[in-house]
Write an enzyme that holds these catalytic residues in place. Structure first.
Site, PDB file in Angstrom:
ATOM      1  N   ASP A   1      10.611  17.941  33.856  1.00  0.00           N
ATOM      2  CA  ASP A   1      10.141  19.203  34.410  1.00  0.00           C
ATOM      3  C   ASP A   1      11.150  19.999  35.228  1.00  0.00           C
ATOM      4  OD1 ASP A   1       8.221  21.172  34.956  1.00  0.00           O
ATOM      5  OD2 ASP A   1       7.509  20.158  36.740  1.00  0.00           O
TER       6      ASP A   1
ATOM      7  N   CYS B   1      -9.764  29.332  26.135  1.00  0.00           N
ATOM      8  CA  CYS B   1      -8.806  29.364  27.245  1.00  0.00           C
ATOM      9  C   CYS B   1      -8.476  30.789  27.647  1.00  0.00           C
ATOM     10  CB  CYS B   1      -7.540  28.590  26.888  1.00  0.00           C
ATOM     11  SG  CYS B   1      -6.642  29.203  25.437  1.00  0.00           S
TER      12      CYS B   1
ATOM     13  N   CYS C   1      -8.028  27.240  32.225  1.00  0.00           N
ATOM     14  CA  CYS C   1      -7.697  27.385  30.803  1.00  0.00           C
ATOM     15  C   CYS C   1      -7.566  26.024  30.124  1.00  0.00           C
ATOM     16  CB  CYS C   1      -6.435  28.221  30.616  1.00  0.00           C
ATOM     17  SG  CYS C   1      -4.914  27.466  31.226  1.00  0.00           S
TER      18      CYS C   1
ATOM     19  N   CYS D   1      -5.831  25.053  17.019  1.00  0.00           N
ATOM     20  CA  CYS D   1      -6.649  25.949  17.843  1.00  0.00           C
ATOM     21  C   CYS D   1      -7.661  26.738  17.000  1.00  0.00           C
ATOM     22  CB  CYS D   1      -5.766  26.925  18.616  1.00  0.00           C
ATOM     23  SG  CYS D   1      -4.955  26.201  20.061  1.00  0.00           S
TER      24      CYS D   1
END
Length: 358
Positions: free
Chosen positions: A144, A204, A254, A198
């Site tokens: 990250d 979301c 979301c 999706c």
């Protein structure tokens, strides 16, 4: 050239060892830069959607792909740890006197846990390649904080797909994965990239309180509550204050509404990320009392600690103004004289909102 059977066996054993270290999912991706990913990054930056996160733009040249950072990289090991929540992230939505902290920040700091496991896996890989007579593997580990696009790499490695909210979605773990990556000179065979599942779902997109998605698969960080409460250092723009509700650190909306979460394997959650009782719905009145020493003590070992007391109390004051709880007025009045001007301004806003409560 290394024998393919030897590499396949090493790959199988690496996956098993990664799971023993707490990773819920592992995949392998090519190290070559992907022009499409680089183009999307450039477009996102050009649109200004990164807000004040200047570090995204400053190192964009090496963020474009693994070999842009390290030309010697031959493959990427993408890994994920589950932090699937044990309670509904919306449970405190109407509890105005309580603070909502994003699921990922209610337990231990993922940077520490994931990086420790990545380093252990890296040491194992170096030792194993030496045993096999391949020479010690060269590698780099990332969690990250480096210019690495973990989510696209996770998709390329088959861990899941980047959903319309731009985060990775897994069939087995839903939206709840901390991602890490190992770049290595070992030429592992790549796994197939994950397909996008999706479909026509836009849950979301419609759940976002601040309309942070200009289009599917795009997020404007400047409108995102996670960005506003964590990365943004100045006053919260007034148009976003009411939509923030009682969210004081991050936002799960979301992610939480994603239908794939009903398949999430909660048994795979790493115990290091279990919610600390004092962070699973703290009283705003208690948080508004925090000075710098109290803040540091409460959030020791937590990712929340990095934003500092002032930014955190700013967020709590916005939540106080939205609470309708007149008992918080006294604390807001005290904080309106705070040495930090951003805190003082947020306190004045909270006072005005609380005075307007019928």
């Amino acid at each position: 050239m290394v024998n393919a059977d030897i590499l396949d066996d090493l790959k199988t054993r690496l996956i098993a060892h990664a799971r023993s270290l707490g990773f819920a999912t592992v995949g392998f991706a090519p190290a070559e830069d992907d022009p499409l990913r680089a183009e999307r990054l450039d477009s996102w930056l050009e649109a200004g959607h990164h807000g004040d996160m200047d570090w995204m733009e400053a190192r964009a040249d090496v963020r474009r792909g693994p070999q842009s950072m390290w030309p010697e990289a031959a493959s990427v090991i993408a890994l994920g740890m589950s932090y699937a929540p044990s309670v509904d992230p919306f449970a405190l939505e109407d509890a105005g006197e309580r603070a909502r902290i994003s699921v990922y920040a209610q337990g231990g700091d993922y940077h520490v846990t994931v990086k420790k496991a990545l380093k252990a896996l890296a040491r194992w890989l170096v030792a194993e390649t030496e045993k096999l007579g391949l020479g010690a593997a060269e590698l780099k580990v990332f969690v990250d904080t480096a210019p690495v696009m973990e989510k696209p790499l996770g998709e390329a490695a088959g861990l899941g797909w980047q959903g319309k909210h731009s985060n990775l979605v897994s069939r087995e773990h839903g939206s709840w994965l901390f991602l890490g990556a190992i770049y290595t000179t070992v030429p592992f065979a790549p796994d197939a990239p994950h397909e996008d599942l999706c479909g026509s779902c836009n849950a979301c997109q419609t759940a976002c309180p601040t309309d942070a998605f200009p289009a599917p698969y795009q997020v404007d960080a400047r409108r995102c509550i996670s960005y506003l409460t964590i990365e943004h250092k100045g006053p919260i723009p007034e148009e976003f204050r009411k939509p923030m509700g009682n969210r004081i650190y991050g936002c799960d909306d979301c992610l939480a509404v994603c239908p794939w979460n009903k398949f999430a394997d909660h048994a795979a959650r790493n115990k290091a990320f279990a919610s600390r009782a004092e962070l699973a719905g703290p009283r705003l009145a208690d948080l508004l009392e925090l000075d710098d020493a109290g803040f540091r003590a409460l959030f020791s070992g937590s990712p929340i600690k990095r934003i500092g007391r002032d930014r955190f109390v700013r967020n709590c004051l916005i939540a106080a103004g939205n609470s309708g709880d007149a008992s918080l007025m006294g604390q807001a009045e005290t904080l309106s004289h705070d040495a930090d001007p951003v805190v003082a301004e947020a306190a004045s806003w909270a006072i005005a909102e609380l005075k307007a409560v019928p």
